[in-house]
Structures are given as structure tokens and as C-alpha cells.
Design an enzyme around this catalytic site. Structure first.
Site, short mmCIF file in Angstrom:
data_model
loop_
_atom_site.label_atom_id
_atom_site.label_comp_id
_atom_site.label_asym_id
_atom_site.label_seq_id
_atom_site.Cartn_x
_atom_site.Cartn_y
_atom_site.Cartn_z
CB CYS A 1 -0.89 -0.01 1.24
SG CYS A 1 -2.06 1.36 1.33
CD GLU B 1 -6.37 1.51 -3.83
OE1 GLU B 1 -6.59 2.46 -3.07
OE2 GLU B 1 -5.24 0.99 -3.94
#
Length: 179
Positions: free
Chosen positions: A97, A140
Site C-alpha cells: 500500500c 482500494e
């Protein structure tokens, strides 16, 4: 224009985002949906990412960008995303991430999903994704829900991965200093 990332402990990243109205978007966010899409895409590409949520950059819009086909560099904007179906088939895969540099975790997620969303022009879509695009979408999407991938593993696995990330960062920093 590129954005800076929020720190992982930012309360914005823990906030579930409400759907946005594309009719009043510019008035509310002081840029058009297409401008946000381009800004996030530029930021994501500059950092070598394959997906990026607006809230990771401090924009409280329920929206993210991602590559739906990495090989052909096809990307899309997802406004007001919703997962409407998930396969029972779960796959474990290493995820990273942009909010957590050098941190990689083995995460189990459904292999295939069906989603609904709007693009930057307000056109609605319903699509199925599988494999890596399904994984990126779910990652996401979690940001939109105020969650992140560190919450999907045990504290022990997270601690081990964090220590490994710190070692990798130190090696990276030392390598840059020697140049």
C-alpha cells in the site's frame, strides 16, 4: 498535480466515506471529477502504484483510481464504488500500500467480484473483475470503508512485516546515501 500521502495514523483514513454527488463535486472539492482522476493517476504513477484512493491523499471523496489492465496500461476512475457480489473462492496474495511504504502482507480475498460505480463523467457501470484487478479494487474499496490491509492480518504477522519493512527502508536509505 501530485498529492502527498497522509500518515497511516490519520483519522481521515479511518473514516467511512459517503457517496459523492458528481453534480456538485466541483463546488464541494474545488476541482472537477476529471481533475481529481488525473491528479490521483499522476500521483499513483509517480510512486509506482497500481491503485490509489482519494482519501489516502486527504481528499474526502468516495473515489479511487486503479489499473484494470496493467499490461496495456488501462486505468479507470471509480466514483461511489460498491461491491455487489464476491466469489467464495479466496486467494492469498502479497499486498502493499502506498500509505505503508515497504510493508507487504499476505492477504486472503475473493478471487472474483462484481461491482457498480460511476466514472468521472457520471456514467454508471456494472462489471466483474477477477485476479489482480479484483484484488486492487477490494484493497482500494477498503480505504473507502475506513479500513486498510493491516487490519486483515494477525497482530503477530503485522509486527513481523513491520520489522521487515523497517529493515528494507534502512537498506534503501543507505543505498541512496552511497550514490
Amino acid at each position: 498535480m501530485t498529492y502527498k500521502f497522509l500518515r497511516p495514523d490519520s483519522p481521515i483514513l479511518k473514516t467511512k466515506l459517503e457517496n459523492v454527488s458528481l453534480d456538485t463535486f466541483e463546488k464541494m472539492y474545488h476541482l472537477t471529477p476529471s481533475q481529481l482522476y488525473q491528479n490521483l493517476l499522476e500521483t499513483m504513477n509517480e510512486c509506482g502504484g497500481i491503485g490509489l484512493s482519494a482519501n489516502q491523499c486527504g481528499v474526502m471523496a468516495r473515489m479511487f483510481v486503479m489499473y484494470t489492465d496493467w499490461d496495456n496500461k488501462v486505468h479507470e476512475a471509480f466514483f461511489n464504488p460498491e461491491i455487489i457480489w464476491e466469489s467464495d473462492n479466496q486467494i492469498v496474495f502479497s499486498e502493499g500500500c502506498l500509505t505503508y511504504p515497504f510493508l507487504f502482507l499476505d492477504i486472503s480475498r475473493p478471487y472474483e467480484i462484481e461491482v457498480k460505480y460511476q466514472d468521472a463523467e457520471g456514467v454508471s457501470y456494472q462489471k466483474k473483475f477477477s485476479g489482480i484487478p479484483a484484488r486492487v479494487f477490494q484493497h482500494e474499496y477498503d480505504h473507502m470503508e475506513g479500513k486498510n490491509f493491516t487490519q486483515l492480518v494477525s497482530p503477530l504477522k503485522l509486527d513481523i512485516a513491520k520489522r521487515k519493512a523497517i529493515k528494507t527502508m534502512k537498506k534503501e536509505k543507505n543505498g541512496r546515501n552511497k550514490r
